[in-house]
Motif scaffolding. Structure first.
Motif, PDB file in Angstrom:
ATOM      1  N   LEU A 335       0.836  -1.206   0.000  1.00  0.00           N
ATOM      2  CA  LEU A 335       0.000   0.000   0.000  1.00  0.00           C
ATOM      3  C   LEU A 335       0.867   1.252   0.000  1.00  0.00           C
ATOM      4  O   LEU A 335       1.826   1.366   0.773  1.00  0.00           O
ATOM      5  N   ARG A 336       0.507   2.196  -0.861  1.00  0.00           N
ATOM      6  CA  ARG A 336       1.205   3.475  -0.956  1.00  0.00           C
ATOM      7  C   ARG A 336       0.165   4.577  -1.129  1.00  0.00           C
ATOM      8  O   ARG A 336      -0.865   4.384  -1.781  1.00  0.00           O
ATOM      9  N   GLY A 337       0.472   5.753  -0.584  1.00  0.00           N
ATOM     10  CA  GLY A 337      -0.348   6.923  -0.843  1.00  0.00           C
ATOM     11  C   GLY A 337      -1.767   6.846  -0.326  1.00  0.00           C
ATOM     12  O   GLY A 337      -2.654   7.532  -0.836  1.00  0.00           O
ATOM     13  N   THR A 338      -2.021   6.022   0.676  1.00  0.00           N
ATOM     14  CA  THR A 338      -3.348   5.872   1.270  1.00  0.00           C
ATOM     15  C   THR A 338      -3.275   6.199   2.758  1.00  0.00           C
ATOM     16  O   THR A 338      -2.402   5.672   3.460  1.00  0.00           O
ATOM     17  N   ALA A 339      -4.154   7.046   3.236  1.00  0.00           N
ATOM     18  CA  ALA A 339      -4.211   7.328   4.672  1.00  0.00           C
ATOM     19  C   ALA A 339      -4.908   6.168   5.380  1.00  0.00           C
ATOM     20  O   ALA A 339      -5.932   5.674   4.908  1.00  0.00           O
ATOM     21  N   LEU A 340      -4.354   5.738   6.496  1.00  0.00           N
ATOM     22  CA  LEU A 340      -4.873   4.585   7.245  1.00  0.00           C
ATOM     23  C   LEU A 340      -5.270   5.023   8.647  1.00  0.00           C
ATOM     24  O   LEU A 340      -4.498   5.672   9.341  1.00  0.00           O
ATOM     25  N   LEU A 341      -6.492   4.647   9.036  1.00  0.00           N
ATOM     26  CA  LEU A 341      -6.961   4.864  10.406  1.00  0.00           C
ATOM     27  C   LEU A 341      -7.485   3.548  10.952  1.00  0.00           C
ATOM     28  O   LEU A 341      -8.315   2.891  10.312  1.00  0.00           O
ATOM     29  N   THR A 342      -6.991   3.148  12.109  1.00  0.00           N
ATOM     30  CA  THR A 342      -7.539   1.977  12.798  1.00  0.00           C
ATOM     31  C   THR A 342      -8.234   2.436  14.071  1.00  0.00           C
ATOM     32  O   THR A 342      -7.749   3.333  14.760  1.00  0.00           O
ATOM     33  N   VAL A 343      -9.372   1.807  14.373  1.00  0.00           N
ATOM     34  CA  VAL A 343     -10.206   2.231  15.499  1.00  0.00           C
ATOM     35  C   VAL A 343     -10.515   1.018  16.371  1.00  0.00           C
ATOM     36  O   VAL A 343     -10.966  -0.017  15.875  1.00  0.00           O
ATOM     37  N   GLU A 344     -10.281   1.165  17.677  1.00  0.00           N
ATOM     38  CA  GLU A 344     -10.611   0.112  18.630  1.00  0.00           C
ATOM     39  C   GLU A 344     -11.351   0.702  19.825  1.00  0.00           C
ATOM     40  O   GLU A 344     -11.157   1.876  20.166  1.00  0.00           O
ATOM     41  N   GLY A 345     -12.194  -0.120  20.437  1.00  0.00           N
ATOM     42  CA  GLY A 345     -12.860   0.240  21.677  1.00  0.00           C
ATOM     43  C   GLY A 345     -12.242  -0.518  22.834  1.00  0.00           C
ATOM     44  O   GLY A 345     -12.000  -1.728  22.721  1.00  0.00           O
ATOM     45  N   THR A 346     -11.993   0.165  23.934  1.00  0.00           N
ATOM     46  CA  THR A 346     -11.314  -0.499  25.050  1.00  0.00           C
ATOM     47  C   THR A 346     -12.195  -1.528  25.746  1.00  0.00           C
ATOM     48  O   THR A 346     -11.688  -2.360  26.507  1.00  0.00           O
ATOM     49  N   SER A 347     -13.507  -1.490  25.499  1.00  0.00           N
ATOM     50  CA  SER A 347     -14.419  -2.467  26.109  1.00  0.00           C
ATOM     51  C   SER A 347     -15.017  -3.406  25.061  1.00  0.00           C
ATOM     52  O   SER A 347     -16.087  -3.973  25.258  1.00  0.00           O
ATOM     53  N   ASP A 348     -14.312  -3.574  23.946  1.00  0.00           N
ATOM     54  CA  ASP A 348     -14.783  -4.437  22.860  1.00  0.00           C
ATOM     55  C   ASP A 348     -14.603  -5.896  23.256  1.00  0.00           C
ATOM     56  O   ASP A 348     -13.473  -6.366  23.433  1.00  0.00           O
ATOM     57  N   ALA A 349     -15.718  -6.626  23.414  1.00  0.00           N
ATOM     58  CA  ALA A 349     -15.665  -8.036  23.777  1.00  0.00           C
ATOM     59  C   ALA A 349     -15.672  -8.946  22.560  1.00  0.00           C
ATOM     60  O   ALA A 349     -15.573 -10.167  22.697  1.00  0.00           O
ATOM     61  N   VAL A 350     -15.793  -8.381  21.362  1.00  0.00           N
ATOM     62  CA  VAL A 350     -15.837  -9.171  20.134  1.00  0.00           C
ATOM     63  C   VAL A 350     -14.458  -9.249  19.493  1.00  0.00           C
ATOM     64  O   VAL A 350     -14.021 -10.309  19.047  1.00  0.00           O
ATOM     65  N   THR A 351     -13.765  -8.115  19.420  1.00  0.00           N
ATOM     66  CA  THR A 351     -12.429  -8.058  18.825  1.00  0.00           C
ATOM     67  C   THR A 351     -11.436  -7.620  19.893  1.00  0.00           C
ATOM     68  O   THR A 351     -11.584  -6.556  20.486  1.00  0.00           O
ATOM     69  N   GLY A 352     -10.423  -8.430  20.119  1.00  0.00           N
ATOM     70  CA  GLY A 352      -9.473  -8.177  21.190  1.00  0.00           C
ATOM     71  C   GLY A 352      -8.602  -6.958  20.955  1.00  0.00           C
ATOM     72  O   GLY A 352      -8.368  -6.528  19.817  1.00  0.00           O
ATOM     73  N   SER A 353      -8.094  -6.403  22.040  1.00  0.00           N
ATOM     74  CA  SER A 353      -7.235  -5.223  21.987  1.00  0.00           C
ATOM     75  C   SER A 353      -5.999  -5.498  21.135  1.00  0.00           C
ATOM     76  O   SER A 353      -5.334  -6.528  21.276  1.00  0.00           O
TER      77      SER A 353
END
Length: 436
Positions: A335-353
């Motif tokens: 990947l080049r030239g693409t802005a990336l944002l990742t988002v997590e919730g600290t109380s997410d019980a479905v997807t781990g930290s």
């Protein structure tokens, strides 16, 4: 297995519900039986069996400065397993000279895409929204072929390719399990020199399910594929167009909603109860609609379900660099030239930290200023794309990302990748955003 018997029981329950409603409607005055019938229909019927069709998106006029805009909804692409729906305002927001395109990749994880109705409404402030609206696998004839993870990635690649032809910015937003095929499709496009998206946002997804595994992740990793085939896969009965197709059926997903992750359902019940106590008809209608949208479930193609268990949760192929789609290796570092944002919730019980933020260690071809991460304190999984945390914390971060990505794309040439040692150092120096 059990699908045919379960469907017969559902038919009996539907007939019984129709009879009881008729009896309550014949009651001479508005009394407790009517209230009890309404409460039962709103809160408990959805758990007994999904309706024939999920509720419509039915997004009404949205307010803007000086008035309201009608919302146009249309299908712009069709595949046997998915429709690409476009939502657009009758008039673009004044701040946008040419509406940008936002591709919202809804997860194929059992819920119908209508669960993300609020997400779509919010993103309409930013441009035209295209959403992957999944078809119930029970309604897809066998001659349509298989639909596994390879087919999912190829389909998203085709959608991005079609949208990228327009002379306007394209932003990809992927939620939950859709983050894996979305990043895979964009990485394959980059490797062959395809036009990049202006930005990609990955929200609450298992990009590296080995990190702090959730209950779901532990269950998926602890059972063999053979066990999953024998205990979790059923055959669509003769009453549906997809008769004979192997699926992960909704009746097992309903058990997961009620037993494994009851928090979201209990939250919706609480909102319903509060609205009923206040006699707030508008809030009650919203709570009723949210309940119907959350419990609108779909049979999942068996191939996709088993591929996800194997490739995402058991072997973590994307994270360890061994994932191949139709013979081509998936390399997020391309990947080049693409802005990336990742988002997590600290109380997410479905997807781990850390599972979503793992994308930054994979997308090493992106410059430091192109990579951003956001942690929402006290936010559960569903709060990342619905409710006040989505509206007040996540969406503003997306709006900032969209503008920054478009400004940078217009002002600077495409950035070349730094050498490997510098890329590793950049990954450790990522800017971190947080929201209390």
């Amino acid at each position: 297995m059990w699908y045919d018997l379960v469907e017969q029981q559902r038919q009996w329950l539907r007939a019984w519900r129709a009879a009881t409603r008729h009896a309550f409607d014949a009651w001479p005055v508005a009394t407790l039986p009517h209230a009890a019938s309404s409460c039962y229909a709103d809160l408990f019927e959805p758990l007994l069996g999904p309706s024939d069709e999920p509720p419509p998106f039915a997004i009404g006029p949205l307010a803007r400065d000086g008035g309201c805009d009608a919302i146009h909804e249309e299908i712009v692409a069709r595949t046997p397993f998915c429709l690409l729906r476009r939502f657009s305002r009758a008039q673009a927001p004044p701040a946008l000279p040419a509406p940008r395109a936002v591709l919202l990749s809804a997860p194929l994880a059992g819920h119908a895409a209508v669960m993300m109705r609020e997400t779509i409404e919010t993103l309409l402030a930013d441009g035209d929204v295209y959403v992957t609206d999944w078809t119930n696998a029970r309604d897809v004839p066998l001659d349509a072929g298989r639909f596994g993870l390879d087919e999912y990635v190829t389909m998203l690649d085709d959608f991005v390719d079609a949208l990228a032809r327009d002379a306007r910015p394209l932003h990809v937003v992927a939620v939950c399990q859709a983050t894996v095929p979305a990043l895979g499709a964009l990485a394959l496009r980059a490797a062959r020199g395809g036009a990049p998206a202006a930005s990609v946002t990955l929200i609450g997804g298992p990009l590296d399910a080995r990190r702090n595994p959730s209950t779901l992740g532990l269950a998926a990793a602890s059972h063999s594929l053979d066990w999953c085939r024998r205990h979790l896969i059923d055959v669509v009965p003769a009453d549906f167009a997809g008769r004979g197709r192997d699926v992960f059926p909704t009746y097992l997903q309903q058990a997961e909603i009620a037993i494994v992750y009851p928090q979201r359902y209990l939250t919706l019940i609480d909102l319903y109860a509060q609205a009923a106590t206040r006699a707030d008809s508008a809030a009650l209608a919203d709570a009723r609609r949210a309940m119907r949208e959350y419990t609108a479930l779909l049979d999942m193609p068996a191939e996709y379900f088993l591929d996800t268990v194997d490739i995402v949760f058991q072997r973590a192929c994307l994270a360890n660099g061994t994932w191949h789609v139709r013979g081509a290796r998936v390399e997020p570092a391309a990947l080049r030239g693409t802005a990336l944002l990742t988002v997590e919730g600290t109380s997410d019980a479905v997807t781990g930290s850390g599972q979503t933020h793992a994308a930054h260690e994979l997308c090493t071809g992106l410059a430091v200023h192109e990579r951003h991460r956001l942690d929402i304190d006290g936010c559960d999984h569903y709060g990342l794309f619905t409710g006040p945390r989505w509206r007040d914390d996540v969406h503003p971060a997306l709006q900032t990302l969209f503008l920054e990505a478009e400004t940078r794309t217009a002002a600077t040439p495409r950035v070349t990748a730094p050498p490997p040692r510098a890329r590793r150092r950049a990954a450790r120096e990522l800017p971190r955003r947080s929201s209390a």
